[in-house]
Design a protein around this motif. Structure first.
Motif, PDB file in Angstrom:
ATOM      1  N   TYR A  31      40.129  26.471  39.569  1.00  0.00           N
ATOM      2  CA  TYR A  31      40.178  27.556  39.427  1.00  0.00           C
ATOM      3  C   TYR A  31      41.745  27.891  39.505  1.00  0.00           C
ATOM      4  N   TYR A  32      42.258  26.672  41.005  1.00  0.00           N
ATOM      5  CA  TYR A  32      44.129  26.995  41.344  1.00  0.00           C
ATOM      6  C   TYR A  32      44.436  25.641  40.948  1.00  0.00           C
ATOM      7  N   ALA A  33      44.457  25.253  39.852  1.00  0.00           N
ATOM      8  CA  ALA A  33      44.726  23.611  39.577  1.00  0.00           C
ATOM      9  C   ALA A  33      46.396  24.332  39.200  1.00  0.00           C
ATOM     10  N   GLU A  34      46.820  25.055  39.362  1.00  0.00           N
ATOM     11  CA  GLU A  34      47.842  26.048  38.353  1.00  0.00           C
ATOM     12  C   GLU A  34      48.664  25.462  40.184  1.00  0.00           C
ATOM     13  N   ASP A  35      48.292  26.186  40.760  1.00  0.00           N
ATOM     14  CA  ASP A  35      48.755  26.618  42.388  1.00  0.00           C
ATOM     15  C   ASP A  35      48.304  25.376  42.885  1.00  0.00           C
ATOM     16  N   ASP A  36      48.300  23.949  42.370  1.00  0.00           N
ATOM     17  CA  ASP A  36      48.500  22.414  42.803  1.00  0.00           C
ATOM     18  C   ASP A  36      47.161  22.692  43.839  1.00  0.00           C
ATOM     19  N   ILE A  37      45.452  23.024  43.841  1.00  0.00           N
ATOM     20  CA  ILE A  37      44.740  22.529  44.591  1.00  0.00           C
ATOM     21  C   ILE A  37      44.099  21.843  43.589  1.00  0.00           C
ATOM     22  N   ASP A  38      42.839  21.303  43.954  1.00  0.00           N
ATOM     23  CA  ASP A  38      42.386  20.639  43.159  1.00  0.00           C
ATOM     24  C   ASP A  38      40.845  20.912  43.487  1.00  0.00           C
ATOM     25  N   ARG A  39      40.437  21.316  44.211  1.00  0.00           N
ATOM     26  CA  ARG A  39      39.036  21.651  44.902  1.00  0.00           C
ATOM     27  C   ARG A  39      38.666  23.024  43.739  1.00  0.00           C
ATOM     28  N   ASN A  40      36.953  22.575  43.341  1.00  0.00           N
ATOM     29  CA  ASN A  40      36.469  23.517  43.151  1.00  0.00           C
ATOM     30  C   ASN A  40      36.683  24.523  43.586  1.00  0.00           C
ATOM     31  N   VAL A  41      36.231  25.365  43.022  1.00  0.00           N
ATOM     32  CA  VAL A  41      35.380  26.379  43.472  1.00  0.00           C
ATOM     33  C   VAL A  41      34.123  27.245  43.202  1.00  0.00           C
ATOM     34  N   VAL A  42      33.426  28.051  43.976  1.00  0.00           N
ATOM     35  CA  VAL A  42      32.013  28.594  44.002  1.00  0.00           C
ATOM     36  C   VAL A  42      32.344  29.974  44.279  1.00  0.00           C
ATOM     37  N   VAL A  43      31.530  31.221  43.826  1.00  0.00           N
ATOM     38  CA  VAL A  43      31.340  32.475  44.685  1.00  0.00           C
ATOM     39  C   VAL A  43      29.720  32.649  44.041  1.00  0.00           C
ATOM     40  N   LEU A  44      29.628  33.272  46.087  1.00  0.00           N
ATOM     41  CA  LEU A  44      28.343  33.255  46.446  1.00  0.00           C
ATOM     42  C   LEU A  44      27.993  34.732  46.619  1.00  0.00           C
ATOM     43  N   ASP A  45      26.682  35.103  45.789  1.00  0.00           N
ATOM     44  CA  ASP A  45      26.599  36.670  45.710  1.00  0.00           C
ATOM     45  C   ASP A  45      25.344  36.748  46.383  1.00  0.00           C
ATOM     46  N   LEU A  46      25.157  37.226  47.011  1.00  0.00           N
ATOM     47  CA  LEU A  46      23.227  37.478  47.660  1.00  0.00           C
ATOM     48  C   LEU A  46      23.110  39.256  47.321  1.00  0.00           C
ATOM     49  N   TYR A  47      22.251  39.364  47.904  1.00  0.00           N
ATOM     50  CA  TYR A  47      21.470  40.941  47.911  1.00  0.00           C
ATOM     51  C   TYR A  47      20.446  41.101  48.256  1.00  0.00           C
ATOM     52  N   SER A  48      19.872  41.824  49.195  1.00  0.00           N
ATOM     53  CA  SER A  48      19.212  42.439  50.014  1.00  0.00           C
ATOM     54  C   SER A  48      17.750  42.655  49.258  1.00  0.00           C
ATOM     55  N   PRO A  49      15.775  43.024  49.357  1.00  0.00           N
ATOM     56  CA  PRO A  49      15.537  43.763  49.287  1.00  0.00           C
ATOM     57  C   PRO A  49      15.239  45.020  48.461  1.00  0.00           C
ATOM     58  N   LYS A  50      15.087  45.134  47.620  1.00  0.00           N
ATOM     59  CA  LYS A  50      15.322  46.219  46.762  1.00  0.00           C
ATOM     60  C   LYS A  50      16.999  46.638  46.106  1.00  0.00           C
ATOM     61  N   LEU A  51      17.747  45.409  45.974  1.00  0.00           N
ATOM     62  CA  LEU A  51      18.672  45.854  45.737  1.00  0.00           C
ATOM     63  C   LEU A  51      19.142  44.361  44.774  1.00  0.00           C
ATOM     64  N   GLY A  52      19.799  44.656  43.459  1.00  0.00           N
ATOM     65  CA  GLY A  52      19.630  43.883  42.912  1.00  0.00           C
ATOM     66  C   GLY A  52      20.608  44.063  41.426  1.00  0.00           C
ATOM     67  N   LEU A  53      20.609  43.295  40.472  1.00  0.00           N
ATOM     68  CA  LEU A  53      21.777  43.305  38.661  1.00  0.00           C
ATOM     69  C   LEU A  53      20.752  43.742  38.095  1.00  0.00           C
ATOM     70  N   ASP A  54      20.687  44.248  37.076  1.00  0.00           N
ATOM     71  CA  ASP A  54      20.491  44.886  35.857  1.00  0.00           C
ATOM     72  C   ASP A  54      20.703  43.797  34.643  1.00  0.00           C
ATOM     73  N   SER A  55      20.120  43.917  33.598  1.00  0.00           N
ATOM     74  CA  SER A  55      20.606  42.846  33.120  1.00  0.00           C
ATOM     75  C   SER A  55      21.678  43.053  31.912  1.00  0.00           C
ATOM     76  N   LEU A  56      23.132  44.002  32.518  1.00  0.00           N
ATOM     77  CA  LEU A  56      24.399  44.054  32.051  1.00  0.00           C
ATOM     78  C   LEU A  56      24.806  43.627  33.234  1.00  0.00           C
ATOM     79  N   GLY A  57      24.563  42.773  34.185  1.00  0.00           N
ATOM     80  CA  GLY A  57      25.345  42.514  35.375  1.00  0.00           C
ATOM     81  C   GLY A  57      25.988  44.395  36.476  1.00  0.00           C
ATOM     82  N   VAL A  58      25.440  45.300  36.169  1.00  0.00           N
ATOM     83  CA  VAL A  58      25.784  46.147  36.922  1.00  0.00           C
ATOM     84  C   VAL A  58      24.437  46.850  38.250  1.00  0.00           C
ATOM     85  N   ILE A  59      25.055  46.583  39.539  1.00  0.00           N
ATOM     86  CA  ILE A  59      24.290  46.707  40.979  1.00  0.00           C
ATOM     87  C   ILE A  59      23.579  47.935  40.995  1.00  0.00           C
ATOM     88  N   ARG A  60      22.290  47.698  41.209  1.00  0.00           N
ATOM     89  CA  ARG A  60      21.482  48.355  41.296  1.00  0.00           C
ATOM     90  C   ARG A  60      19.989  48.705  42.330  1.00  0.00           C
TER      91      ARG A  60
END
Length: 204
Positions: free
Chosen positions: A45-74
């Motif tokens: 993602y940051y190749a233009e900044d001369d960073i060749d590492r791959n980038v990952v996002v981590l997204d965790l939810y506790s019970p009774k919380l999550g994303l609906d079909s449109l990606g909205v937190i509910r």
């Protein structure tokens, strides 16, 4: 090198009413157990900044919380979010190891939380009550350890908040990983819907 720009700010992530509608619940305790999670692969993602590492996002939810079909937190609970985890160029899946917060973009590190001109990025907790933000906690240092047992992932988190308090938590469950490198121009849905256009192969 240019200043690293965090992939997502809190306002662009949520897709809910907006940051101005934060509801304060000072007595609320952040969850320490998470059972739903997603990993989003952005490649170099940051190749233009001369960073060749791959980038990952981590997204965790506790019970009774999550994303609906449109990606909205509910729901009500806590969302643990890391916007930039750096992997060696050869890795497309999160390897089982220990990751530490760091600002150097070195492999197997992630960017700590920060508040830049009102935009919260990096590592942070969102406490949600009835689908509205109740509290935002920035995580400024620490790390997490990832292990795999069969099809499940085990993540042990130990970090410190902006106020110096220790935050310890754990994730147990399936951790699907989605490829975000090829945007779909026909996809008008939210973050999760967009991410599901292509799932990376699972770990063997």
């Amino acid at each position: 090198m240019k200043r690293i720009a965090y992939i997502l700010s809190i306002c662009s992530l949520l897709g809910m009413a907006g940051c101005n509608n934060t509801v304060n619940h000072p007595e609320l305790n952040s969850a320490t157990e998470f059972n739903t999670g997603y990993a989003f692969f952005y490649g170099a993602y940051y190749a233009e900044d001369d960073i060749d590492r791959n980038v990952v996002v981590l997204d965790l939810y506790s019970p009774k919380l999550g994303l609906d079909s449109l990606g909205v937190i509910r729901g009500t609970g806590t969302n643990f979010y890391l916007s930039d985890i750096f992997l060696p160029p050869k890795d497309t899946l999160l390897p089982a190891t220990t990751y530490k917060s760091d600002t150097t973009a070195a492999p197997l590190t992630f960017l700590p939380g920060m508040n830049y001109e009102g935009n919260v990025s990096g590592a942070y907790l969102l406490d949600i009550v009835d689908s509205q933000i109740s509290r935002i906690t920035i995580l400024t240092e620490g790390g997490f350890t990832l292990q795999y047992k069969g099809d499940s992932a085990l993540i042990d988190i130990r970090m410190k908040t902006e106020g110096g308090k220790t935050y310890a938590a754990q994730f147990r469950g399936i951790l699907p990983m989605y490829d975000m490198r090829q945007p779909d121009p026909d996809d008008t849905g939210g973050q999760l819907k967009a991410a599901k256009r292509k799932q990376l192969p699972t770990r063997q």
